[in-house]
Design an enzyme around this catalytic site. Structure first.
Site, PDB file in Angstrom:
ATOM      1  CG  HIS A 182      -2.012  -1.021   1.149  1.00 17.66           C
ATOM      2  ND1 HIS A 182      -1.859  -2.293   1.647  1.00 17.66           N
ATOM      3  CD2 HIS A 182      -3.267  -0.963   0.632  1.00 17.66           C
ATOM      4  CE1 HIS A 182      -2.976  -2.974   1.453  1.00 17.66           C
ATOM      5  NE2 HIS A 182      -3.840  -2.188   0.837  1.00 17.66           N
TER       6      HIS A 182
ATOM      7  CG  HIS B 116      -3.076  -6.198  -2.337  1.00 13.43           C
ATOM      8  ND1 HIS B 116      -2.554  -4.974  -2.730  1.00 13.43           N
ATOM      9  CD2 HIS B 116      -4.076  -5.912  -1.469  1.00 13.43           C
ATOM     10  CE1 HIS B 116      -3.211  -3.998  -2.128  1.00 13.43           C
ATOM     11  NE2 HIS B 116      -4.145  -4.540  -1.361  1.00 13.43           N
TER      12      HIS B 116
ATOM     13  CG  HIS C 157      -6.380  -6.769   2.194  1.00 11.15           C
ATOM     14  ND1 HIS C 157      -6.404  -5.810   3.196  1.00 11.15           N
ATOM     15  CD2 HIS C 157      -6.175  -6.108   1.034  1.00 11.15           C
ATOM     16  CE1 HIS C 157      -6.211  -4.615   2.644  1.00 11.15           C
ATOM     17  NE2 HIS C 157      -6.072  -4.766   1.340  1.00 11.15           N
TER      18      HIS C 157
ATOM     19  CD  GLU D 222     -14.230  -3.756   9.257  1.00 14.10           C
ATOM     20  OE1 GLU D 222     -15.042  -2.905   8.828  1.00 14.10           O
ATOM     21  OE2 GLU D 222     -13.205  -4.082   8.637  1.00 14.10           O
TER      22      GLU D 222
ATOM     23  CD  GLU E 252      -6.370   0.103  -0.526  1.00  6.13           C
ATOM     24  OE1 GLU E 252      -5.925  -0.995  -0.943  1.00  6.13           O
ATOM     25  OE2 GLU E 252      -6.701   0.289   0.655  1.00  6.13           O
TER      26      GLU E 252
ATOM     27  CD  GLU F 201      -7.539  -3.298  -2.299  1.00  2.81           C
ATOM     28  OE1 GLU F 201      -7.082  -3.330  -1.149  1.00  2.81           O
ATOM     29  OE2 GLU F 201      -8.720  -3.005  -2.564  1.00  2.81           O
TER      30      GLU F 201
END
Length: 198
Positions: A48, A55, A92, A110, A139, A141
């Site tokens: 990052h 990723h 992730h 969360e 980011e 991704e």
């Protein structure tokens, strides 16, 4: 999009020292090619910063039975996109973990959402994106989109992860983005939402 072409600014020596102490420096993510084929694990902080490392990631869109989506504001302590609104959790998977298992874990960690509150967690889309966050990182991704509808909307948010919560009509949000501009939506959520209506 123009933000894809933005350049990340260099970190100062002081910032670099702070970064090495960040909790993300103790974690790994799964590096992937454009087709989401695993290329081994890389340090999460390395993935990052700078120009980033592609990723694997996911975002989960949480709905109620009335078609509303639960928007979750990222806590102000988040390194990237702090204070922005997500729909609803994003993270992730770790090595050997499926997207569904990773999502189930993050929903509980969360938001306090447990599997007995839903029964339809599923992957509905996947896309690659790259966005820079000025002065902080990037980011990059291959992001899977998962959806779930809650039969029971009881929530127990973790304040270290979640700054605020908001139920919004999903179709209204998509059709009237200007009305929600003040929320500052996370880029991966905006992409997922646009593709959902493509």
């Amino acid at each position: 999009m123009s933000s894809e072409d933005a350049a990340a600014t260099g970190d100062s020596a002081g910032q670099a020292a702070t970064d090495t102490d960040h909790e993300n420096a103790l974690q790994d993510v799964i590096a992937v090619d454009p087709d989401d084929v695993e290329q081994g694990t890389v340090n999460r902080l390395d993935a990052h910063t700078g120009d980033g490392i592609r990723h694997r990631a996911f975002t989960c869109l949480v709905y109620d039975t009335d078609g509303r989506i639960l928007l979750a504001q990222r806590a102000p302590t988040k390194r990237l996109w702090d204070g922005h609104w997500d729909g609803t959790v994003a993270s992730h998977p770790v090595e050997g973990q499926s997207q569904e298992d990773a999502t189930e874990q993050r929903l509980e960690e969360e938001l306090g959402i447990t599997p007995d509150q839903y029964g339809d967690l599923r992957v509905t889309d996947k896309f690659e994106y790259k966005r820079y966050y000025p002065n902080e990182g990037v980011e990059w991704e291959v992001c899977s989109v998962l959806k779930v509808t809650l039969d029971d909307t009881s929530l127990d948010p973790d304040e270290a992860e979640i700054g605020g919560l908001l139920w919004a009509d999903y179709e209204h949000l998509h059709e009237n983005p200007a009305l929600y501009r003040q929320l500052r939506l996370c880029p991966w959520f905006e992409i997922a939402m646009r593709r959902d209506f493509a």
